[in-house]
Design a protein around this motif. Sequence first.
Motif, PDB file in Angstrom:
ATOM      1  N   LYS A  71       0.826  -1.216   0.000  1.00  0.00           N
ATOM      2  CA  LYS A  71       0.000   0.000   0.000  1.00  0.00           C
ATOM      3  C   LYS A  71       0.856   1.261   0.000  1.00  0.00           C
ATOM      4  CE  LYS A  71      -3.936  -2.148   2.262  1.00  0.00           C
ATOM      5  NZ  LYS A  71      -4.857  -2.108   3.402  1.00  0.00           N
ATOM      6  N   GLY A  72       2.067   1.157  -0.540  1.00  0.00           N
ATOM      7  CA  GLY A  72       2.945   2.322  -0.594  1.00  0.00           C
ATOM      8  C   GLY A  72       3.237   2.849   0.798  1.00  0.00           C
ATOM      9  N   LEU A  73       3.247   4.161   0.929  1.00  0.00           N
ATOM     10  CA  LEU A  73       3.522   4.773   2.225  1.00  0.00           C
ATOM     11  C   LEU A  73       2.450   4.466   3.262  1.00  0.00           C
ATOM     12  CD1 LEU A  73       4.937   8.242   1.120  1.00  0.00           C
ATOM     13  CD2 LEU A  73       6.176   6.393   2.258  1.00  0.00           C
ATOM     14  N   ASP A  74       1.301   4.018   2.818  1.00  0.00           N
ATOM     15  CA  ASP A  74       0.222   3.661   3.747  1.00  0.00           C
ATOM     16  C   ASP A  74       0.291   2.201   4.190  1.00  0.00           C
ATOM     17  OD1 ASP A  74      -0.894   6.250   3.703  1.00  0.00           O
ATOM     18  OD2 ASP A  74      -1.892   5.801   1.804  1.00  0.00           O
ATOM     19  N   THR A  75       1.345   1.490   3.818  1.00  0.00           N
ATOM     20  CA  THR A  75       1.535   0.105   4.248  1.00  0.00           C
ATOM     21  C   THR A  75       1.646   0.069   5.770  1.00  0.00           C
ATOM     22  OG1 THR A  75       2.683  -0.455   2.202  1.00  0.00           O
ATOM     23  CG2 THR A  75       3.073  -1.898   4.100  1.00  0.00           C
ATOM     24  N   PRO A  76       0.836  -0.750   6.417  1.00  0.00           N
ATOM     25  CA  PRO A  76       0.929  -0.833   7.880  1.00  0.00           C
ATOM     26  C   PRO A  76       2.207  -1.539   8.331  1.00  0.00           C
ATOM     27  CG  PRO A  76      -0.845  -2.238   7.050  1.00  0.00           C
ATOM     28  CD  PRO A  76      -0.238  -1.563   5.875  1.00  0.00           C
ATOM     29  N   VAL A  77       2.736  -1.097   9.451  1.00  0.00           N
ATOM     30  CA  VAL A  77       3.884  -1.739  10.088  1.00  0.00           C
ATOM     31  C   VAL A  77       3.554  -1.944  11.561  1.00  0.00           C
ATOM     32  CG1 VAL A  77       5.669  -0.913   8.508  1.00  0.00           C
ATOM     33  CG2 VAL A  77       5.015   0.492  10.436  1.00  0.00           C
ATOM     34  N   GLU A  78       4.150  -2.982  12.120  1.00  0.00           N
ATOM     35  CA  GLU A  78       3.925  -3.324  13.527  1.00  0.00           C
ATOM     36  C   GLU A  78       5.267  -3.493  14.211  1.00  0.00           C
ATOM     37  OE1 GLU A  78       1.628  -6.897  13.580  1.00  0.00           O
ATOM     38  OE2 GLU A  78      -0.107  -5.959  12.615  1.00  0.00           O
ATOM     39  N   ASP A  79       5.247  -3.430  15.541  1.00  0.00           N
ATOM     40  CA  ASP A  79       6.460  -3.693  16.298  1.00  0.00           C
ATOM     41  C   ASP A  79       7.052  -5.015  15.853  1.00  0.00           C
ATOM     42  OD1 ASP A  79       6.380  -1.367  17.744  1.00  0.00           O
ATOM     43  OD2 ASP A  79       5.419  -2.251  19.494  1.00  0.00           O
ATOM     44  N   GLY A  80       8.360  -5.020  15.641  1.00  0.00           N
ATOM     45  CA  GLY A  80       9.044  -6.227  15.196  1.00  0.00           C
ATOM     46  C   GLY A  80       9.276  -6.286  13.698  1.00  0.00           C
ATOM     47  N   ASP A  81       8.565  -5.465  12.928  1.00  0.00           N
ATOM     48  CA  ASP A  81       8.795  -5.428  11.483  1.00  0.00           C
ATOM     49  C   ASP A  81      10.147  -4.798  11.187  1.00  0.00           C
ATOM     50  OD1 ASP A  81       6.372  -6.578  10.841  1.00  0.00           O
ATOM     51  OD2 ASP A  81       5.372  -4.690  10.369  1.00  0.00           O
ATOM     52  N   GLU A  82      10.708  -5.171  10.035  1.00  0.00           N
ATOM     53  CA  GLU A  82      11.942  -4.545   9.577  1.00  0.00           C
ATOM     54  C   GLU A  82      11.656  -3.788   8.288  1.00  0.00           C
ATOM     55  OE1 GLU A  82      15.927  -6.421   9.779  1.00  0.00           O
ATOM     56  OE2 GLU A  82      15.906  -6.102   7.608  1.00  0.00           O
ATOM     57  N   VAL A  83      12.081  -2.546   8.264  1.00  0.00           N
ATOM     58  CA  VAL A  83      11.895  -1.680   7.105  1.00  0.00           C
ATOM     59  C   VAL A  83      13.273  -1.383   6.519  1.00  0.00           C
ATOM     60  CG1 VAL A  83      11.075   0.581   6.319  1.00  0.00           C
ATOM     61  CG2 VAL A  83       9.802  -0.664   8.084  1.00  0.00           C
ATOM     62  N   LEU A  84      13.455  -1.697   5.250  1.00  0.00           N
ATOM     63  CA  LEU A  84      14.692  -1.392   4.532  1.00  0.00           C
ATOM     64  C   LEU A  84      14.479  -0.117   3.725  1.00  0.00           C
ATOM     65  CD1 LEU A  84      17.478  -2.000   3.178  1.00  0.00           C
ATOM     66  CD2 LEU A  84      16.182  -3.317   1.490  1.00  0.00           C
ATOM     67  N   ILE A  85      15.413   0.815   3.859  1.00  0.00           N
ATOM     68  CA  ILE A  85      15.363   2.047   3.057  1.00  0.00           C
ATOM     69  C   ILE A  85      16.711   2.209   2.381  1.00  0.00           C
ATOM     70  CG2 ILE A  85      14.987   4.533   3.050  1.00  0.00           C
ATOM     71  CD1 ILE A  85      13.427   4.223   5.663  1.00  0.00           C
ATOM     72  N   LEU A  86      16.674   2.368   1.066  1.00  0.00           N
ATOM     73  CA  LEU A  86      17.925   2.614   0.338  1.00  0.00           C
ATOM     74  C   LEU A  86      17.682   3.608  -0.783  1.00  0.00           C
ATOM     75  CD1 LEU A  86      18.050   0.926  -2.594  1.00  0.00           C
ATOM     76  CD2 LEU A  86      18.216  -0.977  -1.036  1.00  0.00           C
ATOM     77  N   ALA A  87      18.775   4.237  -1.183  1.00  0.00           N
ATOM     78  CA  ALA A  87      18.740   5.165  -2.317  1.00  0.00           C
ATOM     79  C   ALA A  87      19.362   4.456  -3.510  1.00  0.00           C
ATOM     80  CB  ALA A  87      19.519   6.443  -1.982  1.00  0.00           C
ATOM     81  N   TYR A  88      18.636   4.470  -4.627  1.00  0.00           N
ATOM     82  CA  TYR A  88      19.161   3.873  -5.849  1.00  0.00           C
ATOM     83  C   TYR A  88      20.430   4.579  -6.271  1.00  0.00           C
ATOM     84  CZ  TYR A  88      14.616   1.650  -6.710  1.00  0.00           C
ATOM     85  OH  TYR A  88      13.476   0.911  -6.626  1.00  0.00           O
ATOM     86  N   ILE A  89      21.331   3.828  -6.861  1.00  0.00           N
ATOM     87  CA  ILE A  89      22.530   4.400  -7.457  1.00  0.00           C
ATOM     88  C   ILE A  89      22.321   4.365  -8.953  1.00  0.00           C
ATOM     89  CG2 ILE A  89      24.995   4.143  -7.801  1.00  0.00           C
ATOM     90  CD1 ILE A  89      25.121   2.877  -5.009  1.00  0.00           C
ATOM     91  N   HIS A  90      22.414   5.529  -9.571  1.00  0.00           N
ATOM     92  CA  HIS A  90      22.175   5.633 -11.025  1.00  0.00           C
ATOM     93  C   HIS A  90      23.507   5.640 -11.755  1.00  0.00           C
ATOM     94  CE1 HIS A  90      17.950   6.554 -10.364  1.00  0.00           C
ATOM     95  NE2 HIS A  90      18.335   7.331  -9.381  1.00  0.00           N
ATOM     96  N   GLY A  91      23.578   4.823 -12.781  1.00  0.00           N
ATOM     97  CA  GLY A  91      24.780   4.794 -13.600  1.00  0.00           C
ATOM     98  C   GLY A  91      24.676   5.756 -14.752  1.00  0.00           C
ATOM     99  N   GLY A  92      25.754   5.962 -15.434  1.00  0.00           N
ATOM    100  CA  GLY A  92      25.709   6.921 -16.514  1.00  0.00           C
ATOM    101  C   GLY A  92      26.300   6.420 -17.771  1.00  0.00           C
TER     102      GLY A  92
END
Length: 92
Positions: A71-92
């Motif tokens: 559900k995108g940013l509205d995805t529910p999370v609960e205690d114990g969940d793990e959220v991965l956040i990364l920034a894409y690396i763009h090649g050229g």
Amino acid sequence: MIKVRLAGVLRALALGRDYVEVNGAGTVRDVVLGLGSINEKLLRRVYDPLRNELMPDIYIAVNDIDIRLLKGLDTPVEDGDEVLILAYIHGG
């Protein structure tokens, strides 16, 4: 607590930590906004408050599932969940 794993350049904005914890359950949006308590620059790197959405090069997964498949940013999370956040690396 929600465990947030930061990858790549985002670690530097979290004082070199691979993991941070954000209080409480709710949604991915709540987790992202909670990053401001760790470092305001980290929050601004991940989230655009004017558009109310993630920066274009940010990827987030909850328990290894891409939030775009949930559900995108509205995805529910609960205690114990793990959220991965990364920034894409763009090649050229």
